[in-house]
Design a protein around this motif. Structure first.
Motif, PDB file in Angstrom:
ATOM      1  N   LEU A 154      -5.804 -21.437 -15.399  1.00  0.00           N
ATOM      2  CA  LEU A 154      -6.837 -22.168 -15.141  1.00  0.00           C
ATOM      3  C   LEU A 154      -7.411 -20.427 -14.844  1.00  0.00           C
ATOM      4  O   LEU A 154      -8.054 -19.685 -14.616  1.00  0.00           O
ATOM      5  CB  LEU A 154      -6.835 -22.374 -13.761  1.00  0.00           C
ATOM      6  CG  LEU A 154      -6.388 -23.604 -13.916  1.00  0.00           C
ATOM      7  CD1 LEU A 154      -5.692 -24.918 -12.561  1.00  0.00           C
ATOM      8  CD2 LEU A 154      -7.536 -25.003 -14.632  1.00  0.00           C
ATOM      9  N   ILE A 155      -6.465 -19.117 -14.887  1.00  0.00           N
ATOM     10  CA  ILE A 155      -7.014 -18.095 -14.009  1.00  0.00           C
ATOM     11  C   ILE A 155      -7.760 -17.186 -15.534  1.00  0.00           C
ATOM     12  O   ILE A 155      -8.621 -16.842 -15.166  1.00  0.00           O
ATOM     13  CB  ILE A 155      -5.974 -17.072 -13.255  1.00  0.00           C
ATOM     14  CG1 ILE A 155      -5.478 -17.787 -12.373  1.00  0.00           C
ATOM     15  CG2 ILE A 155      -5.909 -15.462 -13.415  1.00  0.00           C
ATOM     16  CD1 ILE A 155      -4.109 -17.006 -11.905  1.00  0.00           C
ATOM     17  N   SER A 156      -7.171 -17.450 -16.469  1.00  0.00           N
ATOM     18  CA  SER A 156      -7.209 -17.326 -18.628  1.00  0.00           C
ATOM     19  C   SER A 156      -9.045 -17.222 -17.829  1.00  0.00           C
ATOM     20  O   SER A 156      -9.958 -16.579 -18.636  1.00  0.00           O
ATOM     21  CB  SER A 156      -6.338 -17.754 -18.567  1.00  0.00           C
ATOM     22  OG  SER A 156      -4.932 -16.813 -18.855  1.00  0.00           O
ATOM     23  N   CYS A 157      -9.312 -19.046 -18.243  1.00  0.00           N
ATOM     24  CA  CYS A 157     -10.908 -19.338 -18.668  1.00  0.00           C
ATOM     25  C   CYS A 157     -11.476 -18.950 -17.261  1.00  0.00           C
ATOM     26  O   CYS A 157     -12.535 -18.606 -18.141  1.00  0.00           O
ATOM     27  CB  CYS A 157     -10.601 -21.137 -18.141  1.00  0.00           C
ATOM     28  SG  CYS A 157      -9.077 -21.748 -19.387  1.00  0.00           S
ATOM     29  N   THR A 158     -11.290 -18.862 -16.512  1.00  0.00           N
ATOM     30  CA  THR A 158     -11.747 -18.551 -15.274  1.00  0.00           C
ATOM     31  C   THR A 158     -12.592 -17.111 -15.485  1.00  0.00           C
ATOM     32  O   THR A 158     -14.481 -16.942 -15.670  1.00  0.00           O
ATOM     33  CB  THR A 158     -11.260 -18.632 -13.536  1.00  0.00           C
ATOM     34  OG1 THR A 158     -11.124 -19.773 -13.483  1.00  0.00           O
ATOM     35  CG2 THR A 158     -12.075 -18.048 -12.737  1.00  0.00           C
ATOM     36  N   TRP A 216      -6.186 -18.855 -25.136  1.00  0.00           N
ATOM     37  CA  TRP A 216      -7.470 -18.443 -25.987  1.00  0.00           C
ATOM     38  C   TRP A 216      -7.952 -19.733 -26.643  1.00  0.00           C
ATOM     39  O   TRP A 216      -9.173 -19.559 -27.091  1.00  0.00           O
ATOM     40  CB  TRP A 216      -6.843 -17.602 -27.016  1.00  0.00           C
ATOM     41  CG  TRP A 216      -7.998 -16.741 -28.049  1.00  0.00           C
ATOM     42  CD1 TRP A 216      -7.759 -15.684 -27.566  1.00  0.00           C
ATOM     43  CD2 TRP A 216      -7.184 -17.510 -29.235  1.00  0.00           C
ATOM     44  NE1 TRP A 216      -8.635 -16.035 -29.079  1.00  0.00           N
ATOM     45  CE2 TRP A 216      -8.456 -16.154 -30.352  1.00  0.00           C
ATOM     46  CE3 TRP A 216      -7.404 -18.676 -29.620  1.00  0.00           C
ATOM     47  CZ2 TRP A 216      -9.105 -17.019 -31.249  1.00  0.00           C
ATOM     48  CZ3 TRP A 216      -7.677 -18.875 -31.335  1.00  0.00           C
ATOM     49  CH2 TRP A 216      -8.925 -17.698 -32.000  1.00  0.00           C
ATOM     50  N   TYR A 217      -7.574 -20.843 -27.206  1.00  0.00           N
ATOM     51  CA  TYR A 217      -7.698 -21.781 -27.714  1.00  0.00           C
ATOM     52  C   TYR A 217      -9.262 -22.819 -27.091  1.00  0.00           C
ATOM     53  O   TYR A 217     -10.322 -22.690 -27.429  1.00  0.00           O
ATOM     54  CB  TYR A 217      -6.792 -22.923 -27.903  1.00  0.00           C
ATOM     55  CG  TYR A 217      -7.498 -23.761 -29.004  1.00  0.00           C
ATOM     56  CD1 TYR A 217      -7.734 -23.865 -30.022  1.00  0.00           C
ATOM     57  CD2 TYR A 217      -7.465 -25.268 -28.814  1.00  0.00           C
ATOM     58  CE1 TYR A 217      -8.220 -25.058 -31.123  1.00  0.00           C
ATOM     59  CE2 TYR A 217      -7.806 -26.661 -28.744  1.00  0.00           C
ATOM     60  CZ  TYR A 217      -8.451 -26.570 -30.408  1.00  0.00           C
ATOM     61  OH  TYR A 217      -8.730 -27.490 -30.977  1.00  0.00           O
ATOM     62  N   LEU A 218      -8.849 -22.803 -25.889  1.00  0.00           N
ATOM     63  CA  LEU A 218      -9.888 -23.417 -25.247  1.00  0.00           C
ATOM     64  C   LEU A 218     -11.352 -22.578 -25.090  1.00  0.00           C
ATOM     65  O   LEU A 218     -12.562 -22.822 -25.315  1.00  0.00           O
ATOM     66  CB  LEU A 218      -9.026 -24.314 -23.761  1.00  0.00           C
ATOM     67  CG  LEU A 218      -8.455 -24.362 -23.683  1.00  0.00           C
ATOM     68  CD1 LEU A 218      -7.653 -24.891 -21.799  1.00  0.00           C
ATOM     69  CD2 LEU A 218      -8.357 -26.572 -24.095  1.00  0.00           C
ATOM     70  N   MET A 219     -10.913 -21.369 -24.907  1.00  0.00           N
ATOM     71  CA  MET A 219     -12.254 -20.574 -24.233  1.00  0.00           C
ATOM     72  C   MET A 219     -13.179 -20.375 -25.227  1.00  0.00           C
ATOM     73  O   MET A 219     -14.137 -20.206 -25.185  1.00  0.00           O
ATOM     74  CB  MET A 219     -11.898 -19.139 -23.218  1.00  0.00           C
ATOM     75  CG  MET A 219     -11.446 -19.810 -22.187  1.00  0.00           C
ATOM     76  SD  MET A 219     -13.031 -20.173 -21.476  1.00  0.00           S
ATOM     77  CE  MET A 219     -12.779 -21.762 -21.057  1.00  0.00           C
TER      78      MET A 219
END
Length: 801
Positions: free
Chosen positions: A446-450, A746-749
């Protein structure tokens, strides 16, 4: 018997206030968040469910397979409606839809209504019940008008509206209409909305477009017979494209278009009414992507999962402080199932209190949640029995997951081990560590995506769009008469802060009226077919927006021939394939234009899309839907207020508020802003709940290793080495969680960023920053307990309890 278990459970929880408070706080916050997120997902999925024909009504859109990728057009030429009705088997009804806010007057009352122009079968296609009138005849004549209940009350108060005459201002003319029917108010989960309906033939320029295949302006809705599937209907549209859109297909061939798997360069696709709300290709969609509700549900499950992990870890850890109680019960003949029921009843009671607290929190936070995330949720959704059943089932699963496993684990302990005092926490360290890794992995994702979403939003705001956004005010013209627009321009000519004034039929970004759009025109040139966005503008458009000319000139009042001139962008100049595009002729099948200027490409649409070909034209007969005012002042807010007051003075019926173009651009990315806020909130919740559990586990682990710490200190261990020893175990788990979360994030973003034609690149240091943040949070959470343990008097630690 269950009542006695609950009483004992209450006493045990009351004795362990810290344990109960940590678990209850975590579960309450998690259930509240999950409840709000789940209601959001349900609301998005509920759109158009009330429509009886939702499986048989489709919006059409066109997919062009160009050499540079897929190009989508949501509008169709007006003759297409008649062709589909006559030549496609299984088609029951067809309706075009267009319109917007228009002045409506009845006697001395003038108000703005959302007047949509539709075809006669519209009310038979869609389930908007009539309070008065007949669906088959309500739009039978061109002068008939249908109102909603609210708009009828606004115009007529308590009078019976049916049969009353009123006028609607379409373009610069007031047209008379007679009210033929009144519908129920439109549900808030309807993709298609209106306040009044009239026949589509009342469109302002209908005589110019009714037989013109080169102009695509309005979306098209089609109802097919129940026996006709979407696949069969799609196949029946292929011959139509070959017959009536042959020029477009030939153009795609000339531009090295890449055929799809069926060999088609151009295809008319369908979107079922039930899917319109979340479709990126719909003219009536919300702008949200289909995975948005799934993301809400997934985030809700993750937050609940983190809270359950805390519950499991703390319950198992606390059970080992109750070894004497467990051993005594077993020695006295307690069966495993009785112990399981006892410990599960404690979990149930704690979860029940958490549920009550979470419902109170949800009621208090709902207004703030709606305002922050632009939702329209209410607890009236609980009138739906499926939601109540789903909530009850979810609560049961949470208690089963959070309380069932610890109860089963505790009931299976060996009585001999308990009575010998050999029951310790280390037996469950594997499960505990795995659950801690899961918690921080979710938090890290969640932090990475944010962080990446935040970077993309900053990139959007920082990317030069090619026109002036900070000094240009966009004013919805609201069907203002020509004399009002002229008077407005004359007034502004005397204002020292106003640099220039212009207008256009289309806005840039999304204005305060909530509308945006495009207009596609096609024409043949040098044996190929070219499709371009077209925008009718007023004088000084280039100057007002601060566009850059690379060749030729802008429209000028000094040239009488500019009514047949066009200004094109670099993309269209490339497609014309002329050595010198200036002076080139463009034959659109109606007017013949000549190119007078080439402007530098600018982002007239969002950064989700590549820059398309564009031509600017002038037409004295066209109404400017939007006025643009460029100001030069150190006080933009004051200038906005002053210009708005002037506009209101010359056009008293003005409904929509002006806005700066940078505000319009921001509205293009409301979805991304919503994602950012949701992920940020989810990340904060995930970290907070994880830290609560990590803190409680640290307290218990330190208590379990109290004697070990005392012995180490007696043998000469320093305070620093003990702190490193105790914190190291937790830091290893956090690092493992971040390593697992990095490729997933990385994949999701990367998939999310692929939705933008222009986007940031994902850098390694973003994940390094997340790792550092996670380590700092873990150290801050466990540090106080480890330091206190390291500083404790070893004599006190080595005393026999």
């Amino acid at each position: 018997m269950f009542t006695s278990y609950l009483k004992i459970a209450w006493r045990n929880l009351w004795k362990q206030k810290v344990f109960a408070t940590v678990n209850m706080a975590g579960m309450s916050i998690a259930i509240c968040a999950a409840l709000l997120l789940s209601l959001t997902a349900y609301h998005e999925w509920s759109y158009d469910n009330f429509q009886e024909n939702k499986d048989h009504v489709y919006q059409l859109y066109r997919q062009d397979n160009t050499g540079k990728g897929i190009r989508v057009n949501k509008s169709f030429s007006e003759p297409m409606a008649g062709v589909l009705q006559k030549e496609v088997p299984g088609v029951k009804h067809v309706s075009r839809i267009g319109g917007g806010d228009m002045p409506v007057r009845y006697k001395d009352k003038n108000i703005y209504l959302d007047v949509e122009m539709v075809d006669a079968p519209f009310l038979e296609m869609f389930s908007f019940p009539l309070q008065q009138g007949n669906k088959q005849t309500a739009l039978g004549n061109l002068d008939q008008l249908v109102l909603t209940q609210n708009s009828a009350k606004a115009l007529f108060n308590e009078e019976n509206p049916v049969g009353k005459a009123l006028e609607v201002k379409i373009g610069d003319r007031w047209k008379p209409f007679v009210v033929s029917a009144v519908t129920d108010n439109i549900p808030d989960n309807s993709s298609i909305t209106f306040e009044a309906l009239v026949r589509f033939e009342n469109v302002e320029d209908y005589s110019n477009i009714r037989d013109n295949w080169n102009v695509s302006s309005y979306p098209l809705m089609v109802e097919v017979a129940p026996a006709v599937s979407a696949a069969a209907f799609g196949k029946s549209l292929v011959p139509i494209t070959h017959k009536y859109l042959a020029d477009l297909i030939n153009s795609l061939k000339s531009m090295d278009g890449v055929p799809d798997k069926d060999g088609e360069l151009l295809r008319i696709n369908t979107i079922a009414l039930k899917d319109i709300h979340l479709s990126p290709y719909s003219s009536f969609g919300s702008g949200l992507r289909p995975f948005y509700p799934w993301m809400m549900l997934m985030l809700a499950c993750l937050i609940i999962g983190i809270a359950c992990v805390n519950f499991i870890n703390l319950s198992i850890a606390r059970s080992f402080t109750r070894g004497s109680e467990i051993g005594l019960r077993k020695a006295l003949g307690a069966m495993d199932r009785q112990l399981m029921l006892q410990f599960w009843s404690e979990a149930f009671l704690l979860c029940l209190v958490s549920l009550i607290v979470s419902l109170l929190l949800a009621v208090l936070l709902l207004p703030y949640y709606n305002a922050t995330f632009r939702h329209q949720l209410s607890f009236q959704l609980f009138r739906n029995g499926w939601i109540v059943l789903g909530t009850a089932l979810g609560f049961f699963l949470v208690t089963l997951l959070a309380g069932g496993y610890p109860a089963w684990k505790i009931a299976r302990v060996n009585i001999i081990q308990v009575l010998k005092g050999k029951l310790n926490l280390n037996r469950s360290s594997g499960v505990r560590n795995g659950l801690i890794v899961f918690q921080f992995m979710v938090a890290a994702v969640l932090i990475s995506c944010t962080a990446i979403i935040w970077q993309q939003i900053n990139f959007i705001h920082a990317t030069p769009l090619g026109y002036n956004t900070t000094q240009v005010i966009s004013i919805p013209a609201d069907n203002a008469p020509l004399q009002s627009r002229t008077a407005f321009g004359n007034r502004l000519a005397t204002e020292p802060s106003v640099v220039s004034v212009s207008g256009s039929i289309l806005n840039l970004g999304i204005g305060m009226d909530g509308s945006s759009g495009n207009w596609t025109r096609g024409f043949d040139h040098k044996g190929g077919h070219i499709s371009t966005q077209c925008m009718v503008v007023d004088y000084d458009y280039v100057k007002t927006l601060g566009l850059k000319m690379v060749a030729g000139r802008d429209f000028s009042r000094q040239y009488g021939t500019d009514s047949s001139g066009v200004v094109i962008n670099e993309q269209l100049a490339k497609q014309l394939n002329e050595k010198d595009p200036l002076g080139a002729t463009i034959n659109t099948g109606g007017p013949v234009y000549h190119v007078i200027g080439v402007m530098k490409d600018y982002h007239f649409e969002s950064l989700h899309k590549k820059i398309e070909p564009l031509m600017l034209t002038m037409d004295a007969q066209s109404r400017m839907n939007y006025l643009f005012v460029r100001v030069n002042t150190d006080h933009p807010a004051a200038a906005m207020a002053h210009i708005s007051a002037i506009w209101k003075e010359v056009n008293p019926l003005a409904k929509n508020t002006p806005s700066f173009l940078d505000e319009n651009v921001d509205r293009l990315y409301r979805e991304e802003g919503r994602f950012s806020r949701i992920f940020m909130s989810g990340a904060i919740l995930a970290i907070s709940i994880s830290c609560m559990g990590l803190f409680a586990i640290a307290v218990m682990v330190v208590a379990q290793r109290r004697r070990e710490i005392g012995i180490r200190k007696v043998l000469g261990a320093s305070v620093g080495s003990i702190v490193v020893l105790l914190s190291g175990d937790f830091l290893k788990l956090v690092l493992i969680a971040v390593l697992v979360a990095t490729p997933l994030s990385w994949y999701l973003m990367q998939r999310w960023l692929n939705g933008f034609a222009f986007h940031v690149e994902i850098r390694w240091w973003m994940f390094a920053g997340v790792c550092l943040l996670a380590v700092v949070v873990a150290l801050a959470t466990t540090g106080l307990q480890t330091i206190r343990a390291a500083l404790a008097n070893p004599a006190a630690s080595l005393k026999v309890d």
